[in-house]
Design a protein around this motif. Structure first.
Motif, PDB file in Angstrom:
ATOM      1  N   VAL A  53       0.821  -1.213   0.085  1.00 21.24           N
ATOM      2  CA  VAL A  53       0.057  -0.074  -0.026  1.00 21.24           C
ATOM      3  C   VAL A  53       0.945   1.127   0.114  1.00 21.24           C
ATOM      4  O   VAL A  53       0.698   2.117  -0.661  1.00 21.24           O
ATOM      5  CB  VAL A  53      -0.989   0.104   1.089  1.00 21.24           C
ATOM      6  CG1 VAL A  53      -1.613   1.431   1.301  1.00 21.24           C
ATOM      7  CG2 VAL A  53      -2.081  -1.410   1.122  1.00 21.24           C
ATOM      8  N   ALA A  54       1.995   1.183   0.965  1.00 23.76           N
ATOM      9  CA  ALA A  54       2.731   2.400   0.795  1.00 23.76           C
ATOM     10  C   ALA A  54       3.640   2.628  -0.285  1.00 23.76           C
ATOM     11  O   ALA A  54       3.677   3.929  -1.163  1.00 23.76           O
ATOM     12  CB  ALA A  54       3.920   2.304   2.007  1.00 23.76           C
ATOM     13  N   ARG A  55       4.013   1.451  -1.163  1.00 26.10           N
ATOM     14  CA  ARG A  55       4.829   1.599  -2.479  1.00 26.10           C
ATOM     15  C   ARG A  55       3.769   2.380  -3.318  1.00 26.10           C
ATOM     16  O   ARG A  55       4.151   3.170  -4.175  1.00 26.10           O
ATOM     17  CB  ARG A  55       5.156   0.310  -2.826  1.00 26.10           C
ATOM     18  CG  ARG A  55       5.706   0.383  -3.974  1.00 26.10           C
ATOM     19  CD  ARG A  55       6.492  -1.062  -4.492  1.00 26.10           C
ATOM     20  NE  ARG A  55       5.300  -2.106  -4.171  1.00 26.10           N
ATOM     21  CZ  ARG A  55       4.278  -2.350  -5.122  1.00 26.10           C
ATOM     22  NH1 ARG A  55       4.146  -1.402  -6.051  1.00 26.10           N
ATOM     23  NH2 ARG A  55       3.447  -3.170  -5.123  1.00 26.10           N
ATOM     24  N   VAL A  56       2.661   1.638  -3.520  1.00 27.52           N
ATOM     25  CA  VAL A  56       1.589   2.328  -4.635  1.00 27.52           C
ATOM     26  C   VAL A  56       1.096   3.828  -4.127  1.00 27.52           C
ATOM     27  O   VAL A  56       1.030   4.571  -4.970  1.00 27.52           O
ATOM     28  CB  VAL A  56       0.367   1.354  -4.598  1.00 27.52           C
ATOM     29  CG1 VAL A  56      -0.902   1.911  -5.470  1.00 27.52           C
ATOM     30  CG2 VAL A  56       0.632  -0.036  -5.057  1.00 27.52           C
ATOM     31  N   ALA A  57       1.032   3.872  -2.992  1.00 26.47           N
ATOM     32  CA  ALA A  57       0.729   5.392  -2.367  1.00 26.47           C
ATOM     33  C   ALA A  57       1.736   6.500  -2.501  1.00 26.47           C
ATOM     34  O   ALA A  57       1.638   7.617  -2.363  1.00 26.47           O
ATOM     35  CB  ALA A  57       0.334   5.410  -1.045  1.00 26.47           C
ATOM     36  N   LYS A  58       2.985   5.861  -2.934  1.00 30.53           N
ATOM     37  CA  LYS A  58       4.317   6.670  -2.969  1.00 30.53           C
ATOM     38  C   LYS A  58       4.475   7.340  -1.689  1.00 30.53           C
ATOM     39  O   LYS A  58       5.029   8.653  -1.675  1.00 30.53           O
ATOM     40  CB  LYS A  58       4.248   7.473  -4.196  1.00 30.53           C
ATOM     41  CG  LYS A  58       4.183   6.845  -5.277  1.00 30.53           C
ATOM     42  CD  LYS A  58       4.182   7.680  -6.757  1.00 30.53           C
ATOM     43  CE  LYS A  58       4.206   6.636  -7.775  1.00 30.53           C
ATOM     44  NZ  LYS A  58       3.622   7.642  -9.039  1.00 30.53           N
ATOM     45  N   VAL A  59       4.344   6.478  -0.388  1.00 26.45           N
ATOM     46  CA  VAL A  59       4.564   7.173   0.825  1.00 26.45           C
ATOM     47  C   VAL A  59       5.507   6.003   1.607  1.00 26.45           C
ATOM     48  O   VAL A  59       5.496   4.974   1.185  1.00 26.45           O
ATOM     49  CB  VAL A  59       3.351   7.410   1.608  1.00 26.45           C
ATOM     50  CG1 VAL A  59       2.597   8.730   1.155  1.00 26.45           C
ATOM     51  CG2 VAL A  59       2.563   6.307   1.847  1.00 26.45           C
ATOM     52  N   GLY A  60       6.063   6.651   2.702  1.00 24.76           N
ATOM     53  CA  GLY A  60       6.728   5.659   3.473  1.00 24.76           C
ATOM     54  C   GLY A  60       5.909   4.675   4.126  1.00 24.76           C
ATOM     55  O   GLY A  60       4.928   5.183   4.584  1.00 24.76           O
ATOM     56  N   VAL A  61       6.106   3.398   4.411  1.00 16.47           N
ATOM     57  CA  VAL A  61       5.490   2.634   5.221  1.00 16.47           C
ATOM     58  C   VAL A  61       5.144   3.184   6.506  1.00 16.47           C
ATOM     59  O   VAL A  61       4.012   2.718   7.065  1.00 16.47           O
ATOM     60  CB  VAL A  61       6.134   1.087   5.396  1.00 16.47           C
ATOM     61  CG1 VAL A  61       7.229   1.026   6.470  1.00 16.47           C
ATOM     62  CG2 VAL A  61       4.952   0.072   5.472  1.00 16.47           C
ATOM     63  N   GLY A  62       6.008   4.059   7.116  1.00 14.41           N
ATOM     64  CA  GLY A  62       5.713   4.695   8.486  1.00 14.41           C
ATOM     65  C   GLY A  62       4.450   5.699   8.353  1.00 14.41           C
ATOM     66  O   GLY A  62       3.671   5.559   9.374  1.00 14.41           O
TER      67      GLY A  62
END
Length: 129
Positions: A53-62
């Motif tokens: 989800v983080a990768r697709v959203a282009k945000v960090g997993v944190g």
């Protein structure tokens, strides 16, 4: 000897979370996470993972975990959004000039959401009356 302890009032936690939620970048990140989760859960069902989800959203997993501490929290947010869309459509139906057409539109909309929503189709939600 006297011991003094300081407790933060629960309302202070709410204010802090509201302040974070009001920041423009936080709102954008949350929206990106929700959109990514919708896409991934539609493609992969509940097997989708938070790092994906983080990768697709282009945000960090944190960032994902800051907004949604668990996958269940993320799913709950998606479900809440879905019910808000249903409620909005129901309100529109109540304002329709033709009451029958208003309810028909709502039923069609509800059926379309249900058919398209792989998350809801993969979760057993207990029915209670």
């Amino acid at each position: 000897m006297t011991t003094v302890t300081h407790k933060t009032p629960a309302s202070a936690d709410k204010v802090a979370s509201v302040d974070r939620a009001l920041r423009a970048d936080a709102r954008r990140n949350r929206a990106a996470v929700i959109a990514a989760a919708k896409r991934l859960f539609a493609d992969q069902g509940l097997d989708a993972q938070m790092p994906d989800v983080a990768r697709v959203a282009k945000v960090g997993v944190g960032t994902v975990y800051r907004h949604f501490p668990t996958k269940n929290d993320l799913i709950a947010a998606l479900v809440a959004e879905r019910f808000e869309r249903l409620a909005e459509k129901a309100r529109e139906g109540l304002e329709a000039d033709d009451a029958w057409e208003g309810i028909c539109d709502f039923i069609r909309f509800s059926a379309r959401i249900q058919a398209d929503d792989r998350i809801a189709n993969g979760i057993a939600i207990p029915y209670s009356s």
